[in-house]
Design an enzyme around this catalytic site. Structure first.
Site, PDB file in Angstrom:
ATOM      1  N   GLU A  26      18.448  24.298   4.795  1.00 44.38           N
ATOM      2  CA  GLU A  26      17.500  23.663   3.868  1.00 44.38           C
ATOM      3  C   GLU A  26      18.164  22.628   2.967  1.00 44.38           C
ATOM      4  OE1 GLU A  26      15.003  25.271   0.876  1.00 44.38           O
ATOM      5  OE2 GLU A  26      14.201  26.790   2.198  1.00 44.38           O
ATOM      6  N   ARG A  31       8.894  22.877   3.805  1.00 38.50           N
ATOM      7  CA  ARG A  31      10.165  22.442   3.187  1.00 38.50           C
ATOM      8  C   ARG A  31      10.548  21.035   3.676  1.00 38.50           C
ATOM      9  NH1 ARG A  31       9.019  26.599   1.050  1.00 38.50           N
ATOM     10  NH2 ARG A  31      10.446  28.220   0.309  1.00 38.50           N
ATOM     11  N   SER A  38      17.155  29.685  -0.748  1.00 37.00           N
ATOM     12  CA  SER A  38      17.220  29.960   0.695  1.00 37.00           C
ATOM     13  C   SER A  38      18.084  28.900   1.354  1.00 37.00           C
ATOM     14  CB  SER A  38      15.834  29.893   1.322  1.00 37.00           C
ATOM     15  OG  SER A  38      14.986  30.847   0.768  1.00 37.00           O
TER      16      SER A  38
HETATM   17  N1  EPU Z   1      14.550  40.338   4.877  1.00 37.08           N
HETATM   18  C1  EPU Z   1      15.461  41.237   5.359  1.00 37.08           C
HETATM   19  N2  EPU Z   1      16.768  41.100   4.981  1.00 37.08           N
HETATM   20  C2  EPU Z   1      17.174  40.124   4.143  1.00 37.08           C
HETATM   21  C3  EPU Z   1      16.233  39.188   3.661  1.00 37.08           C
HETATM   22  C4  EPU Z   1      14.906  39.321   4.041  1.00 37.08           C
HETATM   23  O1  EPU Z   1      15.123  42.125   6.122  1.00 37.08           O
HETATM   24  O2  EPU Z   1      18.364  40.052   3.851  1.00 37.08           O
HETATM   25  C5  EPU Z   1      13.128  40.491   5.236  1.00 37.08           C
HETATM   26  C6  EPU Z   1      12.337  40.967   4.020  1.00 37.08           C
HETATM   27  O3  EPU Z   1      12.344  42.350   3.904  1.00 37.08           O
HETATM   28  C7  EPU Z   1      10.955  40.443   4.306  1.00 37.08           C
HETATM   29  C8  EPU Z   1      11.230  39.171   5.067  1.00 37.08           C
HETATM   30  O4  EPU Z   1      12.561  39.247   5.545  1.00 37.08           O
HETATM   31  O5  EPU Z   1      10.261  41.324   5.164  1.00 37.08           O
HETATM   32  C9  EPU Z   1      11.025  37.918   4.231  1.00 37.08           C
HETATM   33  O6  EPU Z   1      11.820  37.977   3.062  1.00 37.08           O
HETATM   34  P1  EPU Z   1      11.283  37.398   1.641  1.00 37.08           P
HETATM   35  O7  EPU Z   1       9.937  37.940   1.334  1.00 37.08           O
HETATM   36  O8  EPU Z   1      12.375  37.583   0.659  1.00 37.08           O
HETATM   37  O9  EPU Z   1      11.028  35.873   1.891  1.00 37.08           O
HETATM   38  P2  EPU Z   1      11.841  34.777   2.725  1.00 37.08           P
HETATM   39  O10 EPU Z   1      11.024  34.410   3.918  1.00 37.08           O
HETATM   40  O11 EPU Z   1      13.220  35.229   2.977  1.00 37.08           O
HETATM   41  C10 EPU Z   1      10.710  32.720   1.611  1.00 37.08           C
HETATM   42  C11 EPU Z   1      11.186  31.415   1.039  1.00 37.08           C
HETATM   43  C12 EPU Z   1      11.668  31.612  -0.389  1.00 37.08           C
HETATM   44  C13 EPU Z   1      10.486  32.141  -1.205  1.00 37.08           C
HETATM   45  C14 EPU Z   1      10.011  33.460  -0.584  1.00 37.08           C
HETATM   46  C15 EPU Z   1       8.742  33.959  -1.234  1.00 37.08           C
HETATM   47  C16 EPU Z   1      11.979  30.070   2.874  1.00 37.08           C
HETATM   48  C17 EPU Z   1      13.163  29.557   3.609  1.00 37.08           C
HETATM   49  N3  EPU Z   1      12.243  30.881   1.855  1.00 37.08           N
HETATM   50  O12 EPU Z   1      11.850  33.574   1.695  1.00 37.08           O
HETATM   51  O13 EPU Z   1      12.028  30.336  -0.896  1.00 37.08           O
HETATM   52  O14 EPU Z   1      10.854  32.353  -2.558  1.00 37.08           O
HETATM   53  O15 EPU Z   1       9.692  33.262   0.815  1.00 37.08           O
HETATM   54  O16 EPU Z   1       7.662  33.117  -0.906  1.00 37.08           O
HETATM   55  O17 EPU Z   1      10.854  29.738   3.230  1.00 37.08           O
HETATM   56  C18 EPU Z   1      13.814  28.810  -1.276  1.00 37.08           C
HETATM   57  O18 EPU Z   1      13.250  28.047  -0.482  1.00 37.08           O
HETATM   58  O19 EPU Z   1      14.889  28.495  -1.853  1.00 37.08           O
HETATM   59  C19 EPU Z   1      13.229  30.133  -1.512  1.00 37.08           C
HETATM   60  C20 EPU Z   1      13.850  31.048  -2.263  1.00 37.08           C
END
Ligand code: EPU
Length: 354
Positions: free
Chosen positions: A350, A168, A250
Site C-alpha cells: 500500500e 486504496r 496496513s
Molecule cells: N486476521 C488474522 N490475522 C492477522 C490479521 C487479521 O487472522 O494477523 C484476520 C482477522 O481476524 C479478520 C480479518 O483477518 O478476520 C481482517 O482483519 P481486520 O478486520 O483487522 O481488517 P483488515 O482487512 O486486516 C482492513 C484495512 C484497514 C482497516 C480495517 C477495518 C486494508 C488493507 N486494511 O484491514 O486499513 O482499518 O480493514 O476496516 O484494507 C490501512 O489501510 O492502513 C488500514 C489500517
C-alpha cells in the site's frame, strides 16, 4: 517562503525512518507553490530540482535521503461551505490532521466521517489513498478537491469521478498516461478537500468489529459519537499507535481472487477469511494470509511484523535505532514470497516507497 537544507525527515514519516531531505519547503498556502514554480531557477529554488510532495507521511517508506525538493504540505483551514436540508458541505486544508478534522466535524454536529476516525495522516493525503475503514471509504463522503499542477503552476478542481477512486487507489497513484489513461502521480499537489455529509445521517454498522461492539454494549442504535468512540477503541486495541511504535498502517492491500481460486484455497485452508464482493470476485484478508505463513512477531533487522495484526509492519527500534527503509522492504519482499509460495497470491504493498 524559505528553502530549508539538510532537513531530518524522521519526525515527518510515521515509520520514524531516519533520512534527510536535501531541500525542503513548507507550503502554507497555494501562493507558496505558485511563487516557487514561477521562479524555477530563482534563489528560492534549487535549479532543476524535481519535487516530492510530502503529506502526513503516514503511508510512506523512505529508503534513502531525498534529493528531490520536498514540498511539505501544511495548508491549514476547516470550514463549513454549505448547510441545507440535504446535508453539509465541509472543507479541510490539505495540511490538517485527518483525525482532528473528523473529530471537529462531529463536534460541530455534522456526522458522516465517524467510521474513519483515528486514521493517521492528513486531509490532503486522504483522497490519494482513498482511505477506508469499518465499512466506509473516503469516496463515499468525498465531494471535490483543489490542487495545483506542479508542471504548469495552474490550480484545478476535481470531482469524485475525475479522481478515479478504487480500493486504496486514485488517479494520484498512477503515472500520467498509465493503464487508466489519466494519471496525476507526481503532477498534483492537493491543497483543499471537500466532503459531502448527507442528511439524514445513516449509521454504517455492517463491519464485524462494530457488530461485536453492539452486542457487547447492548447499544443497537448508536449515534455518530458512539460509533466514533467504538472505532477509536477498536483501532487502539488492534493497531499500533505510530506515536509509540512507528508504522504505516496496513502494509499490503487485501487481494481479490476469483471464486475458483478461493475454492481452491478453502479446500486446503478451510479457515481462510474471505468476503464476496458485489462484482462476483472474492476479497481475502491479507492479514490472515500473512499470519497463516507464521510471520506475526518476525523481524528483519529493526523492521518487524506487528504481533496483533500481521498486516502491519512496524519499526521496532524506536527513534534511537530506527529500522531502515531497506529493512522494511526486505521484510515485505520475504512476506510476499512466502504468501505467493503457499497461496499463489501476489500481495501488493500500500505505501509509497521513495
Ligand atoms: N486476521 C488474522 N490475522 C492477522 C490479521 C487479521 O487472522 O494477523 C484476520 C482477522 O481476524 C479478520 C480479518 O483477518 O478476520 C481482517 O482483519 P481486520 O478486520 O483487522 O481488517 P483488515 O482487512 O486486516 C482492513 C484495512 C484497514 C482497516 C480495517 C477495518 C486494508 C488493507 N486494511 O484491514 O486499513 O482499518 O480493514 O476496516 O484494507 C490501512 O489501510 O492502513 C488500514 C489500517
Amino acid at each position: 517562503m524559505v528553502v530549508e537544507n539538510n532537513v531530518a525527515l524522521q519526525p515527518y514519516n510515521s515509520f520514524g525512518i531516519a533520512a534527510r531531505a536535501q531541500h525542503l519547503v513548507r507550503v502554507h498556502a497555494e501562493s507558496d507553490v505558485t511563487q516557487l514554480l514561477s521562479s524555477p531557477d530563482g534563489p528560492s529554488r534549487p535549479p532543476d530540482a524535481p519535487v516530492f510532495v510530502l503529506g502526513g507521511g503516514s503511508n510512506l517508506v523512505i529508503t534513502g535521503d531525498i534529493k528531490a525538493l520536498v514540498l511539505k504540505v501544511e495548508i491549514p483551514g476547516r470550514r463549513l461551505i454549505e448547510a441545507s436540508d440535504k446535508g453539509w458541505l465541509v472543507e479541510g486544508g490539505a495540511g490538517e490532521n485527518w483525525h482532528g478534522f473528523v473529530a471537529w466535524t462531529l463536534d460541530q454536529g455534522w456526522p458522516g466521517l465517524e467510521n474513519l476516525a483515528l486514521i493517521p495522516g492528513s486531509v490532503g493525503a486522504s483522497p490519494v489513498q482513498n482511505i477506508g475503514a469499518y465499512g466506509v471509504e473516503l469516496q463515499d463522503r468525498f465531494h471535490s478537491l483543489d490542487a495545483i499542477d506542479l508542471q504548469t503552476g495552474q490550480p484545478f478542481t476535481l470531482d469524485a469521478a475525475q479522481c478515479g477512486f478504487g480500493y486504496r487507489d486514485s488517479v494520484f497513484k498512477h503515472v500520467p498516461a498509465s493503464d487508466k489513461g489519466f494519471g496525476l502521480a507526481g503532477r498534483a499537489l492537493i491543497t483543499r478537500v471537500r466532503f459531502w455529509l448527507p442528511k439524514p445521517w445513516k449509521p454504517v454498522l455492517g463491519y464485524l468489529d462494530l457488530e461485536r461492539k453492539m452486542t457487547e454494549t447492548g447499544i443497537h442504535a448508536p449515534d455518530a459519537r458512539q460509533i466514533f468512540d467504538w472505532v477509536v477503541a477498536i483501532r487502539r486495541a488492534k493497531l499500533p499507535d505510530p506515536a509509540v511504535i512507528g508504522n504505516a498502517g496496513s502494509f499490503f492491500k487485501n487481494p481479490t481472487v476469483t471464486p475458483e481460486q478461493c475454492a481452491d484455497i478453502i479446500a486446503r485452508d478451510p479457515k481462510v477469511v474471505h468476503y464476496p464482493m458485489p462484482d462476483g470476485s472474492i476479497k481475502l484478508a491479507a492479514g490472515w494470509l500473512i499470519d497463516a505463513c507464521g510471520w506475526k512477531g518476525k523481524s528483519v533487522g529493526n523492521a518487524g511484523v506487528y504481533e496483533k495484526q500481521a498486516l502491519v509492519l512496524v519499526n521496532r527500534g524506536g527513534s534511537a535505532h530506527p529500522c531502515t527503509g531497506g529493512e522494511v522492504m526486505t521484510l515485505a519482499k520475504a512476506i510476499q514470497t512466502s504468501v505467493y509460495e503457499r497461496f499463489g497470491i501476489r500481495l501488493e504493498p500500500e505505501p509509497v516507497v521513495v
